[in-house]
Design a protein around this motif. Structure first.
Motif, short mmCIF file in Angstrom:
data_model
loop_
_atom_site.label_atom_id
_atom_site.label_comp_id
_atom_site.label_asym_id
_atom_site.label_seq_id
_atom_site.Cartn_x
_atom_site.Cartn_y
_atom_site.Cartn_z
N TYR B 139 0.83 -1.20 0.00
CA TYR B 139 0.00 0.00 0.00
C TYR B 139 0.86 1.26 0.00
N GLU B 140 1.85 1.29 0.90
CA GLU B 140 2.66 2.50 1.06
C GLU B 140 3.52 2.75 -0.20
N ARG B 141 4.00 1.70 -0.80
CA ARG B 141 4.82 1.90 -2.00
C ARG B 141 3.98 2.41 -3.16
N ALA B 142 2.74 1.96 -3.19
CA ALA B 142 1.87 2.47 -4.25
C ALA B 142 1.50 3.93 -3.99
N ALA B 143 1.28 4.24 -2.73
CA ALA B 143 0.84 5.61 -2.39
C ALA B 143 2.00 6.59 -2.39
N HIS B 144 3.19 6.13 -2.02
CA HIS B 144 4.35 7.02 -1.86
C HIS B 144 5.58 6.38 -2.52
N PRO B 145 5.58 6.26 -3.83
CA PRO B 145 6.63 5.48 -4.50
C PRO B 145 8.03 6.07 -4.37
N TYR B 146 8.15 7.33 -4.02
CA TYR B 146 9.48 7.96 -3.97
C TYR B 146 10.00 8.11 -2.54
N GLU B 147 9.32 7.52 -1.58
CA GLU B 147 9.76 7.60 -0.17
C GLU B 147 10.50 6.33 0.23
N ILE B 148 11.50 5.98 -0.58
CA ILE B 148 12.31 4.79 -0.30
C ILE B 148 13.76 5.11 -0.61
N HIS B 149 14.67 4.33 -0.08
CA HIS B 149 16.08 4.48 -0.44
C HIS B 149 16.26 4.06 -1.90
#
Lengths: 423, 159
Positions: B139-149
């Motif tokens: 869910y979070e990756r779909a909603a916030h795809p650029y908030e990862i290393h």
């Protein structure tokens, strides 16, 4: 919502709402005081009236029922009292409060039993359920509900129905509606508790697992004996010994609320029984008012001596196991009471601080103006006064770190400042 | 009850094999999260919490929550590591009466006669969220795809 045309109207001031802050204004004024406790205070202050729909929900097979004083109910029983959603009891009907203000209504709306004021639902309420032993009798034929009374989580022994202060003209406590009617028990078989009835009833009561967390023993003052109040003391010791026979521990959750015993009497009460906590009510936190409200008490025990006995009790029973209370609001009665709520609050809190500094717990009852009392025609103070006293006592107990479990919402329920101490 | 819980959440809370946790806040604002063996869902959708200790911090915080309309959270974690969180406001503390006595009897049969019951708390659910890690991650990756290393999206040949 049902309209109720038959509300008792002893003397309601039609403009009373214009003269004081409303329930909702007080909720906003005291955001750290539980709305449930403010509700409890105001309902105890103003009383309640039950609509026909509310009374139709009363089931004698389930609920505790009281026969009220008011003819408006045409002989029907009413709920002994009420429970709020948080477990707070509203001890309201047993003394049939009368004030100059409109009582709250208990009605049925959308299938729920609710507390209503001016067509506005305040909250949902429940009626107390009775214990099973209420339907039984002792081998002497005494209804067990006359031997032990009950609230949602506590049971109680009425030690003496006849308060000796009322035998002397002018010596009865002026706010008391119990003592005034107690003289009729003088010399009767049910003047004092019966040990055999108590033992049998207790054996039935303890079969009800999960029902009770403690007992209170209280009754009218008995000033006879080798020393004043020795006969009263002997009664408590005898009753506590009967109660103690059913417990495997030497001490059991219990409270005596009696006349102020002297140190020797207190030591006997503690060491000869399984008693865990002790209350003796000053009734007013001012010597002049004490003498006026409670002339019988004052004739036997001075105000300062009463306080000294409380301090002795703390040494014997321990901090958090002794408290004292006032009939809050009665110190404002006419003609000799305080003339302003501010002065009453100042004096009450100053003396409360003095008592608490000696380890004495504090509690207050909301003054029920009851039929049959000398003060029957008086009017209790504002809701603001009561919430101020409630918060003031609570804050003092917090400051001096005095536990309140001995008189909690489970073990009593009457005292708003103690009920506040659940968080 | 207007808010409907998912069948998966209901099953997780009703399963005796799930680990259940309640998180509350008291008057000092400090969070307090503890495992509770007896949390379940009634047929009407209410969460019911069996509080066994009158003097516990959870009990104090639940009182604080019903008094001042504060939200509490309960979580159930299943043996296969799925987890479901429900947030709601305490609606009622049942401390006496036949419902309480029945619950008292149930507690003693389940946990032994040495165990007490202080209150049966009814909590009205207001939100539900599946907290299973794989579900939250998706869910979070779909909603916030650029908030990862960025190494998560770096081409393999450049790592």
């Amino acid at each position: 919502m049902a309209t109720e045309e038959k509300i008792r109207k002893p003397k309601i001031d039609p403009d009373w709402r214009k003269k004081e802050e409303s329930f909702f204004e007080i909720l906003k004024k005291y955001p750290t005081v539980s709305p449930f406790i403010i509700t409890q205070i105001d309902v105890q202050r103003r009383g309640v009236h039950y609509t026909d729909a509310a009374l139709a929900r009363l089931d004698p097979a389930i609920h505790q029922i009281t026969k009220p004083h008011f003819a408006v109910y045409e002989g029907r029983g009413i709920p002994t009292s009420l429970l709020l959603r948080d477990g707070t009891s509203i001890i309201v009907s047993e003394t049939s409060t009368q004030t100059w203000r409109d009582p709250y209504l208990i009605d049925v709306v959308d299938g729920k039993t609710v507390l209503v004021d001016e067509d506005r639902i305040i909250d949902e309420v429940e009626y107390w359920e009775k214990p099973q032993f209420f339907d039984k009798t002792t081998s002497r034929g005494t209804p067990m509900k006359e031997v032990l009374d009950a609230r949602p989580q506590r049971y109680s022994v009425s030690m003496s129905n006849y308060c000796h202060f009322w035998a002397v003209p002018g010596h009865g406590c002026k706010y008391c509606g119990i003592g005034a009617g107690g003289v009729r028990y003088k010399g009767k078989a049910n003047e004092r508790f019966n040990a055999d009835d108590l033992r049998e009833t207790m054996l039935e009561l303890v079969k009800e697992k999960g029902r009770f967390v403690g007992v209170i023993l209280t009754g009218g003052s008995i000033f006879s004996g080798n020393e004043p109040f020795d006969d009263e003391l002997e009664g408590y010791i005898a009753a506590l010994k009967v109660l103690g026979t059913v417990f495997e521990t030497p001490r059991f959750p219990s409270q005596v609320n009696s006349t102020a015993f002297n140190r020797k009497q207190l030591e006997r009460l503690y060491y000869e029984t399984g008693l865990t906590s002790y209350t003796t009510d000053l009734e007013a936190f001012d010597e002049r008012i004490y003498k006026w409200l409670c002339p019988g008490k004052a004739a036997y025990i001075s105000y300062d001596e009463w306080k000294r006995r409380l301090y002795d009790a703390v040494e014997i029973f321990g901090k958090g196991q002794v408290n004292t209370g006032i009939v809050s609001g009665a110190e404002l009665a006419t003609p000799h009471g305080f003339t302003s709520e501010a002065e009453a609050i100042r004096v009450d809190l100053e003396e409360a601080e003095e008592l608490a500094s000696h380890g004495v717990g504090l509690k207050h009852d909301v003054w029920n103006v009851v039929p049959g009392s000398i003060f029957w025609n008086q009017n209790p103070p504002s809701l603001d006064y009561y919430v101020h006293i409630t918060k003031g006592f609570y804050d003092i107990l917090q400051k001096y770190r005095i536990p309140t479990y001995m008189d909690s919402y489970r073990k009593c329920g009457m005292h708003p400042n103690v009920n506040l101490d659940r968080i | 009850m207007s808010f409907q819980l998912s069948p998966e959440a209901i099953a997780a809370f009703r399963s005796p094999d799930s680990v259940k946790i309640i998180a509350t806040v008291g008057k000092d604002g400090a969070p307090h999260a503890v495992p509770k063996g007896l949390i379940t869902i009634l047929d009407d959708g209410s969460v019911v919490v069996y509080e066994l200790l009158e003097t516990s911090q959870t009990q104090k915080n639940l009182v604080y929550s019903i008094w001042f309309h504060k939200t509490v959270a309960v979580t159930a974690v299943t043996p296969d590591h799925k987890s479901y969180q429900i947030k709601g406001v305490p609606q009622k503390a049942i401390i006496a009466g036949q419902l309480f006595l029945d619950a008292y009897d149930k507690v003693q049969k389940l946990l032994g006669e040495d165990v007490d019951l202080s209150a049966l708390w009814l909590i009205t659910p207001e939100t539900e969220r599946e907290q299973t890690f794989s579900t939250r991650q998706a869910y979070e990756r779909a909603a916030h795809p650029y908030e990862i290393h960025i190494d998560h999206i770096t081409k393999e040949e450049y790592k």
